[in-house]
Write an enzyme that holds these catalytic residues in place. Structure first.
Site, mmCIF file in Angstrom:
data_model
loop_
_atom_site.group_PDB
_atom_site.id
_atom_site.type_symbol
_atom_site.label_atom_id
_atom_site.label_comp_id
_atom_site.label_asym_id
_atom_site.label_seq_id
_atom_site.Cartn_x
_atom_site.Cartn_y
_atom_site.Cartn_z
ATOM 1 N N ASN A 216 50.567 -4.986 -26.803
ATOM 2 C CA ASN A 216 49.781 -5.145 -28.037
ATOM 3 C C ASN A 216 50.306 -4.176 -29.092
ATOM 4 O O ASN A 216 51.220 -3.398 -28.841
ATOM 5 C CB ASN A 216 48.288 -4.952 -27.760
ATOM 6 C CG ASN A 216 47.978 -3.569 -27.249
ATOM 7 O OD1 ASN A 216 48.209 -2.580 -27.934
ATOM 8 N ND2 ASN A 216 47.477 -3.492 -26.019
ATOM 9 N N ASP A 285 43.684 -6.479 -20.677
ATOM 10 C CA ASP A 285 42.665 -6.961 -19.735
ATOM 11 C C ASP A 285 43.295 -7.755 -18.591
ATOM 12 O O ASP A 285 42.703 -7.885 -17.529
ATOM 13 C CB ASP A 285 41.654 -7.841 -20.476
ATOM 14 C CG ASP A 285 40.756 -7.004 -21.380
ATOM 15 O OD1 ASP A 285 40.344 -5.907 -20.945
ATOM 16 O OD2 ASP A 285 40.491 -7.423 -22.524
ATOM 17 N N LYS A 295 65.590 -11.401 -14.303
ATOM 18 C CA LYS A 295 65.183 -11.948 -15.595
ATOM 19 C C LYS A 295 64.832 -13.432 -15.447
ATOM 20 O O LYS A 295 65.601 -14.188 -14.843
ATOM 21 C CB LYS A 295 66.335 -11.760 -16.588
ATOM 22 C CG LYS A 295 65.995 -12.172 -17.982
ATOM 23 C CD LYS A 295 67.156 -11.875 -18.922
ATOM 24 C CE LYS A 295 66.908 -12.587 -20.232
ATOM 25 N NZ LYS A 295 68.060 -13.279 -20.728
ATOM 26 N N PHE A 329 35.944 2.789 -27.453
ATOM 27 C CA PHE A 329 36.256 2.134 -28.720
ATOM 28 C C PHE A 329 35.960 0.646 -28.566
ATOM 29 O O PHE A 329 35.999 0.123 -27.446
ATOM 30 C CB PHE A 329 37.738 2.317 -29.080
ATOM 31 C CG PHE A 329 38.014 3.571 -29.849
ATOM 32 C CD1 PHE A 329 37.907 4.816 -29.251
ATOM 33 C CD2 PHE A 329 38.385 3.516 -31.195
ATOM 34 C CE1 PHE A 329 38.163 5.972 -29.963
ATOM 35 C CE2 PHE A 329 38.646 4.660 -31.911
ATOM 36 C CZ PHE A 329 38.535 5.889 -31.303
ATOM 37 N N LYS A 343 29.050 -3.408 -25.473
ATOM 38 C CA LYS A 343 29.974 -2.556 -24.700
ATOM 39 C C LYS A 343 29.372 -1.172 -24.467
ATOM 40 O O LYS A 343 29.562 -0.571 -23.407
ATOM 41 C CB LYS A 343 31.315 -2.425 -25.432
ATOM 42 C CG LYS A 343 32.166 -3.684 -25.330
ATOM 43 C CD LYS A 343 33.449 -3.596 -26.141
ATOM 44 C CE LYS A 343 34.178 -4.944 -26.103
ATOM 45 N NZ LYS A 343 35.308 -5.022 -27.013
ATOM 46 N N LYS A 347 29.028 -0.296 -20.586
ATOM 47 C CA LYS A 347 29.960 0.705 -20.051
ATOM 48 C C LYS A 347 29.334 2.097 -19.962
ATOM 49 O O LYS A 347 30.024 3.070 -19.690
ATOM 50 C CB LYS A 347 31.250 0.704 -20.882
ATOM 51 C CG LYS A 347 31.927 -0.686 -20.892
ATOM 52 C CD LYS A 347 33.336 -0.676 -21.442
ATOM 53 C CE LYS A 347 33.907 -2.097 -21.439
ATOM 54 N NZ LYS A 347 35.359 -2.166 -21.612
HETATM 55 O O1 PMT Z 1 46.749 3.025 -31.521
HETATM 56 P P1 PMT Z 1 46.500 2.728 -32.993
HETATM 57 O O2 PMT Z 1 47.600 1.922 -33.628
HETATM 58 O O3 PMT Z 1 46.162 3.978 -33.754
HETATM 59 O O4 PMT Z 1 45.216 1.774 -33.085
HETATM 60 C C1 PMT Z 1 43.961 2.265 -32.733
HETATM 61 C C2 PMT Z 1 43.154 1.225 -31.940
HETATM 62 C C3 PMT Z 1 42.861 0.019 -32.824
HETATM 63 C C4 PMT Z 1 43.922 0.765 -30.703
HETATM 64 C C5 PMT Z 1 41.839 1.965 -31.524
HETATM 65 O O5 PMT Z 1 41.145 2.354 -32.681
HETATM 66 C C6 PMT Z 1 40.948 1.068 -30.682
HETATM 67 O O6 PMT Z 1 40.134 0.286 -31.181
HETATM 68 N N1 PMT Z 1 41.104 1.182 -29.330
HETATM 69 C C7 PMT Z 1 40.414 0.325 -28.368
HETATM 70 C C8 PMT Z 1 41.123 -0.995 -28.260
HETATM 71 C C9 PMT Z 1 40.506 -1.898 -27.207
HETATM 72 O O7 PMT Z 1 41.129 -2.164 -26.246
HETATM 73 O O8 PMT Z 1 39.273 -2.244 -27.453
HETATM 74 P P2 PMT Z 1 38.398 -3.207 -26.459
HETATM 75 O O9 PMT Z 1 37.233 -3.559 -27.318
HETATM 76 O O10 PMT Z 1 39.257 -4.303 -25.938
HETATM 77 O O11 PMT Z 1 37.988 -2.261 -25.277
HETATM 78 C C10 PMT Z 1 36.773 -1.522 -25.279
HETATM 79 C C11 PMT Z 1 36.960 -0.182 -24.610
HETATM 80 O O12 PMT Z 1 37.228 -0.392 -23.220
HETATM 81 C C12 PMT Z 1 38.087 0.654 -25.163
HETATM 82 O O13 PMT Z 1 37.668 1.989 -25.229
HETATM 83 C C13 PMT Z 1 39.210 0.466 -24.147
HETATM 84 O O14 PMT Z 1 40.037 1.629 -24.046
HETATM 85 C C14 PMT Z 1 38.424 0.246 -22.844
HETATM 86 N N2 PMT Z 1 39.117 -0.650 -21.889
HETATM 87 C C15 PMT Z 1 39.371 -1.939 -22.201
HETATM 88 C C16 PMT Z 1 39.966 -2.761 -21.270
HETATM 89 C C17 PMT Z 1 40.305 -2.242 -20.001
HETATM 90 N N3 PMT Z 1 40.888 -2.983 -19.083
HETATM 91 N N4 PMT Z 1 40.043 -0.955 -19.722
HETATM 92 C C18 PMT Z 1 39.456 -0.150 -20.641
HETATM 93 O O15 PMT Z 1 39.200 1.023 -20.370
#
Ligand code: PMT
Length: 412
Positions: A216, A285, A295, A329, A343, A347
């Site tokens: 990503n 995810d 490859k 986040f 969330k 969480k």
């Molecule tokens: O890195 P930058 O370019 O500065 O950009 C910042 C950002 C946009 C990446 C950051 O601000 C941000 O939003 N990070 C969280 C991105 C994300 O994966 O969001 P989510 O809504 O999909 O996940 C929710 C939370 O669960 C997040 O804290 C994530 O770290 C966590 N997560 C998600 C999936 C997973 N399998 N394990 C996790 O721990």
């Protein structure tokens, strides 16, 4: 500050660097205010700055001889720039010209100020001030970003009437607000001393074959800014970072990982000993069910990939939470508040930072972000678009407050 309240600057040693911009005259008031707040001030002037203000003025205001050259020492110290760097609790450069910023970004040390900046291990704060076009020039912006990534605190210039007879961004902020920034730094400086903070940053890469992966657009900037902010407050910071191109922040233990599973293992193995975890990483995810050893070759028809679920690291942290402050986040493109609140609860977080990543100036890749924070106790705090470094200060400030209050009381 009232007479009864002792300033956080009291007793602090501040090296004030003055460079050659029209705003150099404002540095006189900065030096004066720093002294009134109880700081001891040593001034270094660049050659160009002496065209705007005299060293004599700063000597009278600071109470110390002013350093204007590498070659005419004003103290007893054998190696003056090293002695100054050791003496300082803060180096504040105001105004900071585009030239000083560029030299510092690449490590040029050709006068007393740039040499001292290369030698210091204490916080450095710069207040850029210049013509709008110079400030907005991509070279200047890239140099400022480089300094930010290295932990330099950048005080945003103000907008208004400039010396070049134009309106725009580039004015040196009022001396009172620059001194307030310095004071803020010291008042919260050690608020996380003795705390172990775990931060995640960047995206993850899920390999398909030896040369391809699913990934990503996360640059890691948000998480790196958080790690740097926590370290500045005295925390023992571990940063678990996906593949990014940023330099490691100063005073942070960085663990580099690639996949979600690697990030999971790195985070979980450090969870018990952490006081707080801030999960800014964008974790995949799903991952390809199998990684091809060779490859993958082009075929005539379509290629169907089967993806399997990755562990949800944050969900697991929420389930295993004992004493930790847990911050997540939410990167959303619609229904930001509803998804973020879901969330937050699911969480078991203390708060969640929701960013609308459909905006081109927020979220992935850019240096700015716009966030709304939702807390477990129902509070909601919306912040304007700002530099990620500024948002990081806000987030770390909340973590510090929650730790002070005993952050696990919001668990259900
Ligand atoms: O890195 P930058 O370019 O500065 O950009 C910042 C950002 C946009 C990446 C950051 O601000 C941000 O939003 N990070 C969280 C991105 C994300 O994966 O969001 P989510 O809504 O999909 O996940 C929710 C939370 O669960 C997040 O804290 C994530 O770290 C966590 N997560 C998600 C999936 C997973 N399998 N394990 C996790 O721990």
């Amino acid at each position: 500050m009232t007479e009864m309240t002792k300033s956080a600057l009291s007793g602090k040693h501040v090296v004030l660097g003055v460079t050659g911009g029209i705003a150099a005259y404002k540095a006189v008031e900065i030096a004066s205010r720093l002294r009134k707040a109880g700081a001891e001030v040593r001034v270094i002037m660049t050659r160009a700055s002496q065209n705007f203000v005299t060293a004599l003025t700063f000597r009278e205001i600071s109470g110390h001889a002013v350093i204007t050259s590498m070659w005419t020492p004003v103290t007893e110290a054998k190696v003056e720039h090293i002695a100054l760097a050791d003496w300082a609790d803060l180096v504040l450069v105001a105004p900071a010209t585009a030239n000083l910023i560029a030299k510092t970004a690449v490590g040029i040390a050709d006068d007393m100020l740039t040499t001292t900046l290369l030698a210091v291990r204490v916080p450095v704060m710069i207040a850029p001030a210049m013509n709008t076009d110079m400030y907005e020039n991509p070279v200047t912006q890239a140099n400022i970003e480089t300094l930010r990534q290295r932990g330099v605190i950048v005080i945003e210039p103000a907008s208004g009437w400039l010396a070049c007879n134009r309106m725009g961004k580039g004015r040196l902020p009022e001396p009172s607000s620059i001194v307030a920034e310095a004071e803020k730094l010291f008042s919260c400086q050690q608020s996380l001393a003795g705390r172990k903070i775990l931060v995640t940053a960047g995206g993850t890469e899920e390999p398909l074959d030896p040369v391809r992966f699913l990934g990503n657009r996360s640059s890691g900037r948000m998480g790196y800014a958080i790690a740097a902010a926590a370290a500045r407050r005295g925390a023992d910071v571990t940063l678990v970072a996906g593949p990014v191109t940023l330099p490691d922040p100063v005073d942070v233990n960085v663990i580099h990982v690639r996949t979600a599973v690697e990030m999971h293992d790195a985070v979980l193995s450090r969870y018990d000993m952490s006081d707080a975890v801030i999960k800014a990483a964008a974790v995949a995810d799903y991952r390809p069910e199998a990684v091809a050893t060779d490859k993958i070759k082009k075929q005539d028809g379509d290629l169907v990939l089967r993806l399997v679920r990755n562990p949800d690291i944050l969900l697991e942290l929420g389930q295993k939470k004992t004493h930790q402050v847990l911050v997540g986040f939410a990167a959303e493109t619609r229904d930001v508040e509803a998804y973020a609140r879901t969330k937050l609860v699911k969480k078991n977080l203390d708060f969640i930072v929701a960013n609308d990543v459909s905006r081109s100036d927020a979220g992935f890749g850019v240096s700015t972000n716009q966030a709304v924070l939702f807390f477990a106790d129902g509070r909601r705090e919306a912040y304007p678009l700002q530099e990620k470094s500024a948002l990081a200060e806000v987030i770390v400030g909340h973590v510090s407050n929650l730790l002070k209050q005993g952050g696990d009381k919001h668990q259900f």
